[in-house]
Design a protein around this motif. Structure first.
Motif, mmCIF file in Angstrom:
data_model
loop_
_atom_site.group_PDB
_atom_site.id
_atom_site.type_symbol
_atom_site.label_atom_id
_atom_site.label_comp_id
_atom_site.label_asym_id
_atom_site.label_seq_id
_atom_site.Cartn_x
_atom_site.Cartn_y
_atom_site.Cartn_z
ATOM 1 N N LYS A 75 0.843 -1.199 0.000
ATOM 2 C CA LYS A 75 0.000 0.000 0.000
ATOM 3 C C LYS A 75 0.877 1.248 0.000
ATOM 4 N N THR A 76 1.897 1.263 0.831
ATOM 5 C CA THR A 76 2.797 2.404 0.912
ATOM 6 C C THR A 76 3.580 2.574 -0.394
ATOM 7 N N LEU A 77 4.037 1.479 -0.959
ATOM 8 C CA LEU A 77 4.742 1.527 -2.231
ATOM 9 C C LEU A 77 3.818 2.019 -3.350
ATOM 10 N N GLY A 78 2.582 1.504 -3.380
ATOM 11 C CA GLY A 78 1.615 1.952 -4.382
ATOM 12 C C GLY A 78 1.322 3.439 -4.264
ATOM 13 N N LEU A 79 1.177 3.913 -3.034
ATOM 14 C CA LEU A 79 0.919 5.340 -2.821
ATOM 15 C C LEU A 79 2.115 6.180 -3.273
ATOM 16 N N ALA A 80 3.330 5.689 -3.022
ATOM 17 C CA ALA A 80 4.524 6.407 -3.482
ATOM 18 C C ALA A 80 4.548 6.475 -5.010
ATOM 19 N N LEU A 81 4.182 5.382 -5.651
ATOM 20 C CA LEU A 81 4.146 5.389 -7.122
ATOM 21 C C LEU A 81 3.122 6.395 -7.639
ATOM 22 N N ILE A 82 1.988 6.504 -6.962
ATOM 23 C CA ILE A 82 0.974 7.492 -7.345
ATOM 24 C C ILE A 82 1.506 8.902 -7.109
ATOM 25 N N GLN A 83 2.125 9.130 -5.948
ATOM 26 C CA GLN A 83 2.637 10.457 -5.606
ATOM 27 C C GLN A 83 3.698 10.946 -6.588
ATOM 28 N N PHE A 84 4.501 10.034 -7.108
ATOM 29 C CA PHE A 84 5.569 10.418 -8.024
ATOM 30 C C PHE A 84 5.162 10.283 -9.494
ATOM 31 N N GLY A 85 3.867 10.055 -9.745
ATOM 32 C CA GLY A 85 3.351 10.014 -11.101
ATOM 33 C C GLY A 85 3.696 8.763 -11.888
ATOM 34 N N LEU A 86 4.097 7.708 -11.207
ATOM 35 C CA LEU A 86 4.452 6.467 -11.883
ATOM 36 C C LEU A 86 3.291 5.476 -11.947
ATOM 37 N N LEU A 87 2.202 5.804 -11.263
ATOM 38 C CA LEU A 87 0.980 4.992 -11.265
ATOM 39 C C LEU A 87 -0.197 5.949 -11.328
ATOM 40 N N ASP A 88 -1.175 5.622 -12.134
ATOM 41 C CA ASP A 88 -2.350 6.481 -12.315
ATOM 42 C C ASP A 88 -3.113 6.650 -11.004
ATOM 43 N N ARG A 89 -3.602 7.875 -10.756
ATOM 44 C CA ARG A 89 -4.357 8.162 -9.524
ATOM 45 C C ARG A 89 -5.633 7.336 -9.412
ATOM 46 N N ARG A 90 -6.111 6.785 -10.520
ATOM 47 C CA ARG A 90 -7.313 5.936 -10.462
ATOM 48 C C ARG A 90 -7.060 4.657 -9.675
ATOM 49 N N ALA A 91 -5.802 4.336 -9.421
ATOM 50 C CA ALA A 91 -5.446 3.161 -8.622
ATOM 51 C C ALA A 91 -5.557 3.425 -7.120
ATOM 52 N N LEU A 92 -5.782 4.678 -6.727
ATOM 53 C CA LEU A 92 -5.823 5.040 -5.303
ATOM 54 C C LEU A 92 -6.856 4.246 -4.501
ATOM 55 N N PRO A 93 -8.088 4.022 -5.006
ATOM 56 C CA PRO A 93 -9.025 3.207 -4.211
ATOM 57 C C PRO A 93 -8.511 1.786 -3.942
ATOM 58 N N ALA A 94 -7.869 1.179 -4.921
ATOM 59 C CA ALA A 94 -7.313 -0.163 -4.712
ATOM 60 C C ALA A 94 -6.172 -0.132 -3.703
ATOM 61 N N VAL A 95 -5.355 0.907 -3.768
ATOM 62 C CA VAL A 95 -4.249 1.067 -2.815
ATOM 63 C C VAL A 95 -4.807 1.247 -1.402
ATOM 64 N N ASN A 96 -5.888 2.010 -1.278
ATOM 65 C CA ASN A 96 -6.498 2.224 0.035
ATOM 66 C C ASN A 96 -7.097 0.948 0.615
ATOM 67 N N ILE A 97 -7.561 0.041 -0.226
ATOM 68 C CA ILE A 97 -8.068 -1.250 0.257
ATOM 69 C C ILE A 97 -6.941 -2.023 0.936
ATOM 70 N N LEU A 98 -5.745 -1.964 0.378
ATOM 71 C CA LEU A 98 -4.597 -2.613 1.022
ATOM 72 C C LEU A 98 -4.362 -2.045 2.418
ATOM 73 N N GLY A 99 -4.572 -0.745 2.581
ATOM 74 C CA GLY A 99 -4.417 -0.120 3.893
ATOM 75 C C GLY A 99 -5.440 -0.628 4.893
ATOM 76 N N LYS A 100 -6.652 -0.874 4.419
ATOM 77 C CA LYS A 100 -7.679 -1.416 5.312
ATOM 78 C C LYS A 100 -7.335 -2.833 5.738
ATOM 79 N N LEU A 101 -6.763 -3.619 4.843
ATOM 80 C CA LEU A 101 -6.318 -4.962 5.209
ATOM 81 C C LEU A 101 -5.211 -4.894 6.252
ATOM 82 N N ALA A 102 -4.346 -3.903 6.153
ATOM 83 C CA ALA A 102 -3.250 -3.755 7.104
ATOM 84 C C ALA A 102 -3.755 -3.431 8.501
ATOM 85 N N MET A 103 -4.884 -2.752 8.618
ATOM 86 C CA MET A 103 -5.438 -2.429 9.941
ATOM 87 C C MET A 103 -5.929 -3.678 10.663
ATOM 88 N N ALA A 104 -6.247 -4.726 9.930
ATOM 89 C CA ALA A 104 -6.771 -5.946 10.542
ATOM 90 C C ALA A 104 -5.768 -6.564 11.507
#
Length: 155
Positions: A75-104
């Motif tokens: 999730k953190t790596l995916g967010l970094a890729l989004i922040q640096f423009g290497l991954l489309d921002r449309r991937a943000l909801p999927a990246v956030n799902i990984l964060g919810k799994l991490a809270m478990a």
């Protein structure tokens, strides 16, 4: 008065710091546990707990490995890729799902500590690694919330 907004460089730096802090938190002691108050306490980390799980229950170890290691780090790596423009921002909801799994896994650790203290046979104390690991998960959640709310960068 509006809440202060974190700047883009601050969000990027904080997120990149998590890529280093997660492995530190995995090796740090989460709890100190002992069978009886007279004996010394053994320190248990995410990695040592996973190692014990792999020896006893492979299926559970696989699930915990996904939640405790892969989900937050990816999730953190995916967010970094989004922040640096290497991954489309449309991937943000999927990246956030990984964060919810991490809270478990934080919830599971809290349940285990509560159960262990309730049984009363041994002794268990929380250690600094639990706070570091929880802080990493919560910081990642806050960073992704700030990133999601930043409507100006969606273009």
């Amino acid at each position: 008065m509006a809440a202060p907004r974190l700047t883009v460089p601050v969000l990027k730096a904080a997120n990149l710091a998590l890529l280093v802090l997660y492995p530190v938190a995995w090796a740090a002691p989460l709890v100190r546990a002992g069978f009886l108050p007279l004996f010394g306490l053994d320190e248990i980390s995410v990695l040592s707990g996973l190692q014990a799980l792999w020896d006893s229950d492979i299926f559970l170890a696989l699930i915990v490995t996904v939640f405790a290691l892969f989900a937050p780090w990816l999730k953190t790596l995916g967010l970094a890729l989004i922040q640096f423009g290497l991954l489309d921002r449309r991937a943000l909801p999927a990246v956030n799902i990984l964060g919810k799994l991490a809270m478990a896994d934080i919830f599971l650790i809290a349940v285990y500590i509560t159960l262990a203290k309730g049984i009363g046979v041994g002794r268990i104390e929380t250690a600094w690694g639990l706070y570091l690991f929880t802080g990493c998960i919560l910081a990642s959640l806050l960073i992704s919330l700030a990133e999601s709310r930043d409507k100006t960068r969606h273009s």
